[in-house]
Write a protein that holds these residues in place. Structure first.
Motif, PDB file in Angstrom:
ATOM      1  N   GLN A  16     -41.929  -9.943 -61.257  1.00  0.00           N
ATOM      2  CA  GLN A  16     -42.681  -8.965 -60.473  1.00  0.00           C
ATOM      3  C   GLN A  16     -42.988  -7.715 -61.297  1.00  0.00           C
ATOM      4  O   GLN A  16     -44.022  -7.098 -61.115  1.00  0.00           O
ATOM      5  CB  GLN A  16     -41.891  -8.594 -59.221  1.00  0.00           C
ATOM      6  N   PHE A  17     -42.109  -7.374 -62.240  1.00  0.00           N
ATOM      7  CA  PHE A  17     -42.278  -6.131 -62.972  1.00  0.00           C
ATOM      8  C   PHE A  17     -42.650  -6.329 -64.438  1.00  0.00           C
ATOM      9  O   PHE A  17     -42.844  -5.356 -65.159  1.00  0.00           O
ATOM     10  CB  PHE A  17     -40.988  -5.304 -62.878  1.00  0.00           C
ATOM     11  N   ALA A  18     -42.728  -7.564 -64.891  1.00  0.00           N
ATOM     12  CA  ALA A  18     -43.055  -7.808 -66.301  1.00  0.00           C
ATOM     13  C   ALA A  18     -44.016  -8.983 -66.423  1.00  0.00           C
ATOM     14  O   ALA A  18     -43.901  -9.979 -65.707  1.00  0.00           O
ATOM     15  CB  ALA A  18     -41.784  -8.092 -67.090  1.00  0.00           C
ATOM     16  N   LYS A  19     -44.937  -8.831 -67.356  1.00  0.00           N
ATOM     17  CA  LYS A  19     -45.865  -9.920 -67.622  1.00  0.00           C
ATOM     18  C   LYS A  19     -45.127 -11.047 -68.312  1.00  0.00           C
ATOM     19  O   LYS A  19     -44.177 -10.843 -69.057  1.00  0.00           O
ATOM     20  CB  LYS A  19     -47.000  -9.437 -68.532  1.00  0.00           C
ATOM     21  N   GLY A  20     -45.638 -12.242 -68.074  1.00  0.00           N
ATOM     22  CA  GLY A  20     -45.118 -13.408 -68.773  1.00  0.00           C
ATOM     23  C   GLY A  20     -46.178 -13.905 -69.735  1.00  0.00           C
ATOM     24  O   GLY A  20     -46.993 -13.124 -70.242  1.00  0.00           O
ATOM     25  N   GLU A  21     -46.185 -15.217 -69.939  1.00  0.00           N
ATOM     26  CA  GLU A  21     -47.123 -15.770 -70.905  1.00  0.00           C
ATOM     27  C   GLU A  21     -47.469 -17.200 -70.496  1.00  0.00           C
ATOM     28  O   GLU A  21     -46.627 -17.931 -69.988  1.00  0.00           O
ATOM     29  CB  GLU A  21     -46.436 -15.772 -72.272  1.00  0.00           C
ATOM     30  N   GLY A  44     -54.310 -23.939 -76.544  1.00  0.00           N
ATOM     31  CA  GLY A  44     -53.627 -23.635 -77.795  1.00  0.00           C
ATOM     32  C   GLY A  44     -53.396 -22.160 -78.053  1.00  0.00           C
ATOM     33  O   GLY A  44     -52.841 -21.782 -79.074  1.00  0.00           O
ATOM     34  N   THR A  45     -53.828 -21.302 -77.135  1.00  0.00           N
ATOM     35  CA  THR A  45     -53.670 -19.859 -77.297  1.00  0.00           C
ATOM     36  C   THR A  45     -52.718 -19.340 -76.222  1.00  0.00           C
ATOM     37  O   THR A  45     -52.792 -19.754 -75.070  1.00  0.00           O
ATOM     38  CB  THR A  45     -55.035 -19.142 -77.153  1.00  0.00           C
ATOM     39  N   TYR A  46     -51.851 -18.419 -76.620  1.00  0.00           N
ATOM     40  CA  TYR A  46     -50.912 -17.808 -75.670  1.00  0.00           C
ATOM     41  C   TYR A  46     -51.558 -16.547 -75.102  1.00  0.00           C
ATOM     42  O   TYR A  46     -52.029 -15.690 -75.845  1.00  0.00           O
ATOM     43  CB  TYR A  46     -49.584 -17.478 -76.360  1.00  0.00           C
ATOM     44  N   TRP A  47     -51.565 -16.446 -73.775  1.00  0.00           N
ATOM     45  CA  TRP A  47     -52.158 -15.317 -73.070  1.00  0.00           C
ATOM     46  C   TRP A  47     -51.084 -14.581 -72.280  1.00  0.00           C
ATOM     47  O   TRP A  47     -50.275 -15.214 -71.603  1.00  0.00           O
ATOM     48  CB  TRP A  47     -53.194 -15.812 -72.071  1.00  0.00           C
ATOM     49  N   PRO A  48     -51.118 -13.254 -72.303  1.00  0.00           N
ATOM     50  CA  PRO A  48     -50.262 -12.505 -71.380  1.00  0.00           C
ATOM     51  C   PRO A  48     -50.701 -12.844 -69.956  1.00  0.00           C
ATOM     52  O   PRO A  48     -51.898 -12.975 -69.687  1.00  0.00           O
ATOM     53  CB  PRO A  48     -50.552 -11.039 -71.699  1.00  0.00           C
ATOM     54  N   ALA A  49     -49.739 -13.017 -69.071  1.00  0.00           N
ATOM     55  CA  ALA A  49     -50.090 -13.453 -67.720  1.00  0.00           C
ATOM     56  C   ALA A  49     -49.291 -12.694 -66.677  1.00  0.00           C
ATOM     57  O   ALA A  49     -48.165 -12.263 -66.916  1.00  0.00           O
ATOM     58  CB  ALA A  49     -49.825 -14.948 -67.583  1.00  0.00           C
ATOM     59  N   GLU A  50     -49.910 -12.555 -65.508  1.00  0.00           N
ATOM     60  CA  GLU A  50     -49.242 -11.970 -64.352  1.00  0.00           C
ATOM     61  C   GLU A  50     -49.546 -12.849 -63.149  1.00  0.00           C
ATOM     62  O   GLU A  50     -50.542 -13.568 -63.120  1.00  0.00           O
ATOM     63  CB  GLU A  50     -49.707 -10.531 -64.126  1.00  0.00           C
ATOM     64  N   SER A  51     -48.682 -12.779 -62.176  1.00  0.00           N
ATOM     65  CA  SER A  51     -48.825 -13.583 -60.979  1.00  0.00           C
ATOM     66  C   SER A  51     -49.829 -12.933 -60.027  1.00  0.00           C
ATOM     67  O   SER A  51     -49.867 -11.708 -59.898  1.00  0.00           O
ATOM     68  CB  SER A  51     -47.468 -13.726 -60.292  1.00  0.00           C
ATOM     69  N   LYS A  52     -50.616 -13.741 -59.369  1.00  0.00           N
ATOM     70  CA  LYS A  52     -51.628 -13.245 -58.430  1.00  0.00           C
ATOM     71  C   LYS A  52     -50.993 -12.456 -57.290  1.00  0.00           C
ATOM     72  O   LYS A  52     -51.459 -11.378 -56.933  1.00  0.00           O
ATOM     73  CB  LYS A  52     -52.419 -14.422 -57.873  1.00  0.00           C
ATOM     74  N   ASP A  53     -49.921 -12.985 -56.726  1.00  0.00           N
ATOM     75  CA  ASP A  53     -49.307 -12.353 -55.555  1.00  0.00           C
ATOM     76  C   ASP A  53     -47.983 -11.655 -55.876  1.00  0.00           C
ATOM     77  O   ASP A  53     -47.245 -11.292 -54.970  1.00  0.00           O
ATOM     78  CB  ASP A  53     -49.115 -13.386 -54.446  1.00  0.00           C
ATOM     79  N   GLY A  54     -47.681 -11.460 -57.159  1.00  0.00           N
ATOM     80  CA  GLY A  54     -46.458 -10.756 -57.548  1.00  0.00           C
ATOM     81  C   GLY A  54     -45.209 -11.607 -57.528  1.00  0.00           C
ATOM     82  O   GLY A  54     -44.121 -11.117 -57.788  1.00  0.00           O
ATOM     83  N   LYS A  55     -45.323 -12.879 -57.227  1.00  0.00           N
ATOM     84  CA  LYS A  55     -44.164 -13.766 -57.192  1.00  0.00           C
ATOM     85  C   LYS A  55     -43.711 -14.089 -58.612  1.00  0.00           C
ATOM     86  O   LYS A  55     -44.502 -14.085 -59.542  1.00  0.00           O
ATOM     87  CB  LYS A  55     -44.487 -15.070 -56.458  1.00  0.00           C
ATOM     88  N   GLU A  56     -42.442 -14.393 -58.716  1.00  0.00           N
ATOM     89  CA  GLU A  56     -41.906 -14.776 -60.011  1.00  0.00           C
ATOM     90  C   GLU A  56     -42.213 -16.244 -60.274  1.00  0.00           C
ATOM     91  O   GLU A  56     -42.104 -17.083 -59.385  1.00  0.00           O
ATOM     92  CB  GLU A  56     -40.398 -14.536 -60.051  1.00  0.00           C
ATOM     93  N   LEU A  57     -42.628 -16.528 -61.513  1.00  0.00           N
ATOM     94  CA  LEU A  57     -42.924 -17.894 -61.918  1.00  0.00           C
ATOM     95  C   LEU A  57     -42.073 -18.218 -63.137  1.00  0.00           C
ATOM     96  O   LEU A  57     -42.130 -17.516 -64.145  1.00  0.00           O
ATOM     97  CB  LEU A  57     -44.408 -18.050 -62.247  1.00  0.00           C
ATOM     98  N   ASP A  58     -41.289 -19.261 -63.030  1.00  0.00           N
ATOM     99  CA  ASP A  58     -40.380 -19.648 -64.113  1.00  0.00           C
ATOM    100  C   ASP A  58     -41.146 -20.361 -65.227  1.00  0.00           C
ATOM    101  O   ASP A  58     -42.236 -20.918 -65.009  1.00  0.00           O
ATOM    102  CB  ASP A  58     -39.284 -20.568 -63.573  1.00  0.00           C
TER     103      ASP A  58
END
Length: 153
Positions: A107-112, A117-131
């Motif tokens: 919720q508070f940090a971007k993932g990836e 083949g490219t790594y993108w910074p990612a965030e959740s649409k609804d703020g949920k945590e995604l493992d």
């Protein structure tokens, strides 16, 4: 018959060339795909006018042929022109793709995520945590960050 009428009858191919040019000029200003077919009819009638066929029959052939072309082909051409899809390129091409999460999104940090083949910074649409390992769909791109949502929602 007056002189203008005789000139037309003696120069019928040029008359039809003139009709064709007028139709093309009108079409270029209106872009309605209507007079284009009359220009095609006039083009064919140029060759018909080189035969001994009387002028009234040439006019009939021109009108019938032009109307048939208009009715049968205009809708197809309009559909083809309006049906063109916008090619999605570069960043917009990734929207809608299914990708795996390679670094957990909180919720508070971007993932990836890994996309093509490219790594993108990612965030959740609804703020949920995604493992890590969660399969997601890219919803949008803002800057260099993709917004994702878990597939199967």
């Amino acid at each position: 018959m007056n002189d203008a009428g005789m000139w037309i009858l003696n120069n019928l191919p040029w008359f039809w060339v003139g009709v064709m040019i007028v139709c093309v000029v009108v079409e270029s200003f209106t872009l309605t795909l209507t007079t284009l077919w009359f220009a095609c009819g006039a083009f064919i009638t140029i060759f018909v006018s080189m035969t001994p066929l009387p002028f009234r029959w040439q006019v009939l052939i021109f009108v019938v042929l032009s109307c048939v072309l208009l009715v049968l082909t205009r809708p197809l051409l309009l559909k083809k022109m309006q049906g063109r899809k916008e090619n999605r390129t570069n960043v917009n091409a990734v929207i809608g793709l299914t990708v795996p999460v390679t670094k957990a999104i909180t919720q508070f940090a971007k993932g990836e995520v890994k996309c093509n083949g490219t790594y993108w910074p990612a965030e959740s649409k609804d703020g949920k945590e995604l493992d890590e390992g969660t399969v997601c769909r890219i919803i949008s791109v803002r800057g260099n960050t993709v917004t994702v949502e878990a597939v199967g929602k």
